[in-house]
Design a protein around this motif. Structure first.
Motif, PDB file in Angstrom:
ATOM      1  N   GLN A   1      72.758  70.134  45.950  1.00  0.00           N
ATOM      2  CA  GLN A   1      73.682  71.341  46.164  1.00  0.00           C
ATOM      3  C   GLN A   1      75.458  70.195  46.335  1.00  0.00           C
ATOM      4  N   PRO A   2      75.558  69.905  47.373  1.00  0.00           N
ATOM      5  CA  PRO A   2      77.072  69.517  47.023  1.00  0.00           C
ATOM      6  C   PRO A   2      77.664  68.776  46.200  1.00  0.00           C
ATOM      7  N   ILE A   3      76.410  68.380  45.274  1.00  0.00           N
ATOM      8  CA  ILE A   3      77.125  67.115  43.963  1.00  0.00           C
ATOM      9  C   ILE A   3      77.556  68.343  42.897  1.00  0.00           C
ATOM     10  N   PHE A   4      76.483  68.915  43.402  1.00  0.00           N
ATOM     11  CA  PHE A   4      76.909  70.603  42.394  1.00  0.00           C
ATOM     12  C   PHE A   4      78.129  70.673  41.986  1.00  0.00           C
ATOM     13  N   ALA A   5      78.032  71.437  43.451  1.00  0.00           N
ATOM     14  CA  ALA A   5      79.082  72.446  43.257  1.00  0.00           C
ATOM     15  C   ALA A   5      80.666  71.900  43.572  1.00  0.00           C
ATOM     16  N   PHE A   6      81.080  70.504  43.813  1.00  0.00           N
ATOM     17  CA  PHE A   6      81.892  69.434  43.517  1.00  0.00           C
ATOM     18  C   PHE A   6      82.450  69.518  42.349  1.00  0.00           C
ATOM     19  N   VAL A   7      81.529  69.022  41.563  1.00  0.00           N
ATOM     20  CA  VAL A   7      81.695  68.769  39.948  1.00  0.00           C
ATOM     21  C   VAL A   7      82.265  70.358  39.404  1.00  0.00           C
ATOM     22  N   GLU A   8      81.167  71.488  39.634  1.00  0.00           N
ATOM     23  CA  GLU A   8      81.977  72.956  39.265  1.00  0.00           C
ATOM     24  C   GLU A   8      83.842  73.393  40.116  1.00  0.00           C
TER      25      GLU A   8
ATOM     26  N   PHE B   1      82.920  78.142  28.178  1.00  0.00           N
ATOM     27  CA  PHE B   1      82.199  77.357  28.489  1.00  0.00           C
ATOM     28  C   PHE B   1      81.517  77.489  29.615  1.00  0.00           C
ATOM     29  N   ILE B   2      83.117  77.417  31.213  1.00  0.00           N
ATOM     30  CA  ILE B   2      82.319  77.074  32.054  1.00  0.00           C
ATOM     31  C   ILE B   2      82.893  78.429  33.213  1.00  0.00           C
TER      32      ILE B   2
ATOM     33  N   VAL C   1      69.493  86.080  36.668  1.00  0.00           N
ATOM     34  CA  VAL C   1      68.217  86.252  35.528  1.00  0.00           C
ATOM     35  C   VAL C   1      68.343  85.995  36.757  1.00  0.00           C
ATOM     36  N   GLY C   2      67.519  87.068  38.015  1.00  0.00           N
ATOM     37  CA  GLY C   2      67.015  87.130  39.690  1.00  0.00           C
ATOM     38  C   GLY C   2      68.035  85.632  40.337  1.00  0.00           C
ATOM     39  N   PRO C   3      67.107  84.918  40.463  1.00  0.00           N
ATOM     40  CA  PRO C   3      68.020  83.944  41.900  1.00  0.00           C
ATOM     41  C   PRO C   3      68.742  83.274  41.410  1.00  0.00           C
ATOM     42  N   PHE C   4      68.600  82.863  39.253  1.00  0.00           N
ATOM     43  CA  PHE C   4      69.083  81.769  38.391  1.00  0.00           C
ATOM     44  C   PHE C   4      70.507  82.462  37.991  1.00  0.00           C
ATOM     45  N   ALA C   5      71.384  82.025  38.026  1.00  0.00           N
ATOM     46  CA  ALA C   5      72.599  82.832  37.188  1.00  0.00           C
ATOM     47  C   ALA C   5      72.749  81.330  36.409  1.00  0.00           C
ATOM     48  N   LEU C   6      72.476  81.982  34.732  1.00  0.00           N
ATOM     49  CA  LEU C   6      72.643  80.082  33.753  1.00  0.00           C
ATOM     50  C   LEU C   6      74.073  80.796  33.518  1.00  0.00           C
ATOM     51  N   SER C   7      74.701  79.263  33.381  1.00  0.00           N
ATOM     52  CA  SER C   7      75.491  79.672  33.164  1.00  0.00           C
ATOM     53  C   SER C   7      75.966  77.551  32.200  1.00  0.00           C
ATOM     54  N   LEU C   8      76.040  77.824  31.018  1.00  0.00           N
ATOM     55  CA  LEU C   8      76.209  77.036  29.242  1.00  0.00           C
ATOM     56  C   LEU C   8      76.263  76.137  30.711  1.00  0.00           C
ATOM     57  N   PHE C   9      77.930  76.116  30.969  1.00  0.00           N
ATOM     58  CA  PHE C   9      78.526  74.457  31.497  1.00  0.00           C
ATOM     59  C   PHE C   9      77.511  74.084  32.668  1.00  0.00           C
ATOM     60  N   ARG C  10      76.618  75.098  33.899  1.00  0.00           N
ATOM     61  CA  ARG C  10      76.214  74.216  34.776  1.00  0.00           C
ATOM     62  C   ARG C  10      74.280  73.767  34.059  1.00  0.00           C
ATOM     63  N   LEU C  11      74.099  74.519  33.062  1.00  0.00           N
ATOM     64  CA  LEU C  11      72.512  74.118  32.356  1.00  0.00           C
ATOM     65  C   LEU C  11      72.656  72.922  31.849  1.00  0.00           C
ATOM     66  N   THR C  12      74.291  72.782  31.197  1.00  0.00           N
ATOM     67  CA  THR C  12      74.026  71.279  30.720  1.00  0.00           C
ATOM     68  C   THR C  12      74.123  70.134  31.674  1.00  0.00           C
TER      69      THR C  12
END
Length: 481
Positions: free
Chosen positions: A351-358, A370-371, A377-388
């Motif tokens: 999660q710290p790596i994900f948060a840093f890049v985002e 895109f970002i 959807v429930g606990p998920f927040a579907l973002s095209l950038f995050r998904l990719t």
């Protein structure tokens, strides 16, 4: 205007700092913290479960091997020493979450932010490189560890059916792919605050397999009719040269240091704790005390009972190294628990790596749909950038894990290299700066001695790990797991 047009869409997300109480959004104050971000809800218990998930990795099962290298005197002593150092420096680091006043000072959201506001300069870059390299290494190591446990389930069933003479060999590659697919799914959970439930499940799983390993060790010791092992550990002679004894002993220090490492995500865990009173640092120090005490008891029990059961022949991993063959169904339960735990632990470390890049991406391209666009959807927040990007990250770590099936040694090296800077050096330096500890005072000298002592241990453990990586490279075949 970008913020207003974004509000017309159900899929847009408002950047935290765009909403401020001062701007007159008084109604929003109920769900915002003092920094304008959504109100944090973490407690002593969720922080403790995050730490336990991060600390009690499947490495607990290799501690019997570590104690076997060091013996009955140095093994437990090293474990208690690392526990004390980790706890003490974690309490120093918890003080650095806020700069200035412990209840109202400016928040530091990440370890790097804390280093930036307290020390600054080149130290920030040094911290970032060490922290994120370590986190990527852990992600790869956990992918390998999970595949070994999945493979062990199949082998235990095979041994039970065909007898111990059957090699029961299989490739770990399909299991790594399965683990990677699972992590792609869970990595879509947006941030640390929303994986508290995954951490609690993972913490329960870690207690499950640790308890099974401990119980099997006790049962084996009873059937042996007493404790095995010696005061000095593995003896030089039967297949072990004096040089190997030194390298293995040093790697054992690295394994124990790595087993306690969670400082690299401590600030990120602390950033999930609800606002004062009591201050976040007080809650974090209590959570650290409980977590380190709990993990140390488990480490001592599992490591010592494993060594008592197998002596110098203690396997790398009590549950996958086939120290035990029966009852096979209990081994299966333990290895399933390891896999579930590693699924959660992977997320806690990534999660710290994900948060840093985002954060960097959002700051660089603030108007990019895109970002910024999200669909919840429930606990998920579907973002095209995050998904990719998160899916690509998981794919890369999975492929590297397949290429380097002996990566455990490399992770031991990363653990040894990162132990001193992240667990000791930065917390000590930031504490000295924040509390204005006078140079040359007794406290300053003691803190510097602690730092230098841990630097020597880190260098020695890294040397041991490098020697073992070189050994592994001699018989290396890509995708051979």
């Amino acid at each position: 205007m970008a913020a207003h047009s974004g509000l017309n869409s159900n899929h847009a997300v408002v950047a935290p700092m765009e909403v401020s109480v001062e701007a007159g959004n008084a109604g929003a104050a109920e769900w915002l913290d003092d920094d304008g971000r959504p109100r944090r809800t973490g407690t002593f218990w969720t922080a403790s479960s995050h730490i336990i998930t991060a600390v009690i990795g499947s490495g607990v099962l290799s501690l019997a091997w570590a104690i076997a290298q060091l013996g009955w005197v140095a093994g437990p002593a090293a474990m208690l020493l690392f526990a004390f150092v980790t706890y003490y420096t974690a309490t120093l680091l918890a003080e650095c979450y806020r700069t200035g006043d412990p209840e109202t000072g400016k928040r530091n959201y990440t370890y790097m932010d804390a280093v930036r506001s307290n020390l600054g300069g080149a130290k920030v870059v040094f911290c970032g490189i060490i922290q994120y390299a370590n986190l990527v290494g852990v992600a790869i190591g956990y992918t390998i560890a999970s595949s070994i446990s999945m493979k062990a389930i199949r082998r235990a069933d095979c041994f039970h059916k065909n007898g111990h003479g059957d090699p029961c060999e299989s490739s770990s590659t399909p299991y790594m792919i399965l683990f990677g697919i699972t992590e792609i799914l869970f990595s879509q959970i947006p941030d640390f605050d929303q994986i508290w439930w995954l951490s609690i499940v993972a913490a329960v799983m870690s207690f499950t397999y640790s308890t099974i390993g401990l119980s099997l060790g006790i049962a084996q010791t009873i059937s042996n009719g007493g404790f095995k092992g010696s005061l000095t550990g593995v003896s030089i002679g039967a297949g072990v040269t004096s040089t190997q004894k030194i390298w293995y002993s040093l790697q054992a220090f690295g394994d124990i240091a790595f087993a306690y490492s969670f400082s690299n995500i401590l600030i990120e865990i602390q950033d999930t704790i609800k606002a004062p009173p009591p201050s976040e640092s007080k809650v974090m120090q209590k959570a650290t005390r409980l977590s380190v005490a709990t993990t140390t008891i488990f480490y001592m029990l599992c490591g010592c009972m494993g060594y008592a059961a197998f002596g110098d022949e203690a396997p790398d991993d009590l549950l996958t190294g086939f120290g035990f063959y029966e009852p096979f169904w209990l081994l299966d339960v333990a290895n399933v628990a390891i896999v579930v735990h590693l699924v959660g632990a992977y997320q806690v470390f990534c999660q710290p790596i994900f948060a840093f890049v985002e954060r960097r991406a959002a700051a660089s391209w603030p108007d990019s749909a895109f970002i910024s666009k999200e669909l919840r959807v429930g606990p998920f927040a579907l973002s095209l950038f995050r998904l990719t990007w998160r899916s690509a990250f998981v794919c890369v770590t999975t492929v590297v894990a397949m290429l380097l099936p002996f990566f455990g040694n490399v992770v031991g090296f990363l653990g040894a290299v990162s132990f001193w800077p992240l667990t000791v050096f930065f917390p000590v330096e930031m504490y000295i700066k924040q509390r204005r500890v006078p140079r040359g005072s007794t406290k300053w000298i003691c803190l510097q001695m602690l730092s230098v002592g841990c630097l020597i241990v880190s260098i020695a453990a890294a040397a041991g790990s490098i020697a073992n990586v070189i050994d592994a490279l001699k018989v290396y075949r890509p995708f051979s797991g």
